[in-house]
Structure formats: C-alpha cells, structure tokens
Design a protein around this motif. Structure first.
Motif, short mmCIF file in Angstrom:
data_model
loop_
_atom_site.label_atom_id
_atom_site.label_comp_id
_atom_site.label_asym_id
_atom_site.label_seq_id
_atom_site.Cartn_x
_atom_site.Cartn_y
_atom_site.Cartn_z
N GLY A 1 196.73 25.36 -2.11
CA GLY A 1 197.09 26.12 -3.47
C GLY A 1 196.62 25.30 -4.56
O GLY A 1 196.28 25.49 -5.65
N ARG A 2 197.08 23.77 -4.45
CA ARG A 2 196.79 22.97 -5.40
C ARG A 2 195.50 22.33 -5.41
O ARG A 2 194.91 21.92 -6.17
N ASP A 3 194.91 21.74 -4.09
CA ASP A 3 193.66 21.28 -4.02
C ASP A 3 192.53 21.92 -4.22
O ASP A 3 191.50 21.48 -4.73
N ASN A 4 192.45 23.16 -3.92
CA ASN A 4 191.32 24.24 -4.32
C ASN A 4 191.72 25.44 -4.77
O ASN A 4 191.89 26.27 -3.99
N LEU A 5 192.02 25.53 -5.92
CA LEU A 5 192.42 26.82 -6.58
C LEU A 5 191.55 28.01 -6.39
O LEU A 5 191.96 29.11 -6.10
N GLN A 6 190.06 27.79 -6.47
CA GLN A 6 189.30 28.88 -6.60
C GLN A 6 189.17 29.54 -5.23
O GLN A 6 189.38 30.79 -5.03
N ASN A 7 189.35 28.75 -3.96
CA ASN A 7 189.38 29.16 -2.74
C ASN A 7 190.57 29.82 -2.42
O ASN A 7 190.73 31.03 -1.75
N SER B 1 189.84 37.53 0.76
CA SER B 1 188.47 36.82 1.29
C SER B 1 188.84 35.82 2.43
O SER B 1 189.57 35.23 2.47
N GLN B 2 187.64 35.84 3.49
CA GLN B 2 187.78 35.12 4.61
C GLN B 2 186.67 33.84 4.43
O GLN B 2 186.61 33.15 5.30
N PHE B 3 186.19 33.90 3.46
CA PHE B 3 185.01 32.81 3.28
C PHE B 3 185.43 31.35 3.58
O PHE B 3 184.98 30.48 4.33
N GLY B 4 186.60 30.85 2.80
CA GLY B 4 187.23 29.55 3.15
C GLY B 4 187.76 29.27 4.56
O GLY B 4 187.34 28.26 5.20
N ASN C 1 186.44 30.90 7.47
CA ASN C 1 185.19 30.64 8.40
C ASN C 1 184.48 29.39 7.62
O ASN C 1 183.97 28.73 8.69
N TYR C 2 184.38 29.06 6.86
CA TYR C 2 183.78 27.83 6.62
C TYR C 2 184.44 26.50 7.01
O TYR C 2 183.75 25.72 7.56
N TYR C 3 185.67 26.43 6.85
CA TYR C 3 186.73 25.37 7.39
C TYR C 3 186.43 25.51 9.13
O TYR C 3 186.31 24.39 9.62
N ASN C 4 186.32 26.78 9.51
CA ASN C 4 186.24 26.80 11.02
C ASN C 4 184.75 26.16 11.44
O ASN C 4 184.56 25.41 12.50
N ARG C 5 183.79 26.65 10.73
CA ARG C 5 182.25 25.92 11.07
C ARG C 5 182.20 24.52 10.80
O ARG C 5 181.68 23.86 11.70
N VAL C 6 183.06 23.88 9.70
CA VAL C 6 182.93 22.37 9.50
C VAL C 6 183.64 21.75 10.56
O VAL C 6 183.13 20.62 11.17
N LYS C 7 184.82 22.29 11.25
CA LYS C 7 185.51 21.70 12.16
C LYS C 7 184.94 21.72 13.53
O LYS C 7 184.96 20.80 14.22
#
Length: 87
Positions: free
Chosen positions: A61-67, A75-78, A80-86
């Motif tokens: 909530g504080r680290d990435n307000l837009q996400n 939205s599940q973009f964030g 899915n992106y996190y899962n791909r990066v990991k």
C-alpha cells in the motif's frame, strides 16, 4: 416442557466429555501426558517462518500506490508480474 431429541443428545455428549476429562485430569501422570500432547499439537500447528516463499514483502500500500490501487479495483497485473519475476 418439551425437549428436542438433538438437545438431549448434545447434553449427553457434553456430559460424557466432561466426565472423561475429569477422570483424565484426576491422575497426575495422565494430566502431564495430556499437557504434553497438547503442547506438541500447538507446536505442530505453528507455521515455520523460514519456509515462506516471500522473504520481504514490504507494505504494498505504501511502496507502490498505483499497483495497490489497481489491485484494489480488481486488477491482477501486479500479481501476475510478481509471479513471473519470481520464476
């Protein structure tokens, strides 16, 4: 006074459990054995923090307000992106 069958069964069950526990707790060795089993069960139910997949999650909530706002809107973009990066 009309007593339903399920109420009688519940009362008999509770009385049976109470009687069993009172007999188990009267003897010191049985009481200690029961406490040991209870403590073993509590330890087995605790999660091991070292096996968690995320080392440092932070505060999204504080680290990435837009996400955080996109996820709050559904939205599940964030995620899915996190899962791909990991991977």
């Amino acid at each position: 006074m009309k007593v339903r069958k399920r109420n009688v069964v519940g009362m008999l069950g509770a009385a049976g459990i109470a009687t069993t526990l009172s007999f188990m707790l009267m003897d010191k060795s049985k009481r200690e054995r029961l406490m040991n089993k209870w403590n073993e069960w509590k330890v087995s139910m605790q999660t091991d923090q070292s096996n968690l997949p995320i080392e440092e999650a932070g505060d999204p909530g504080r680290d990435n307000l837009q996400n955080a706002d996109m996820v709050a809107e559904g939205s599940q973009f964030g995620v899915n992106y996190y899962n791909r990066v990991k991977q």
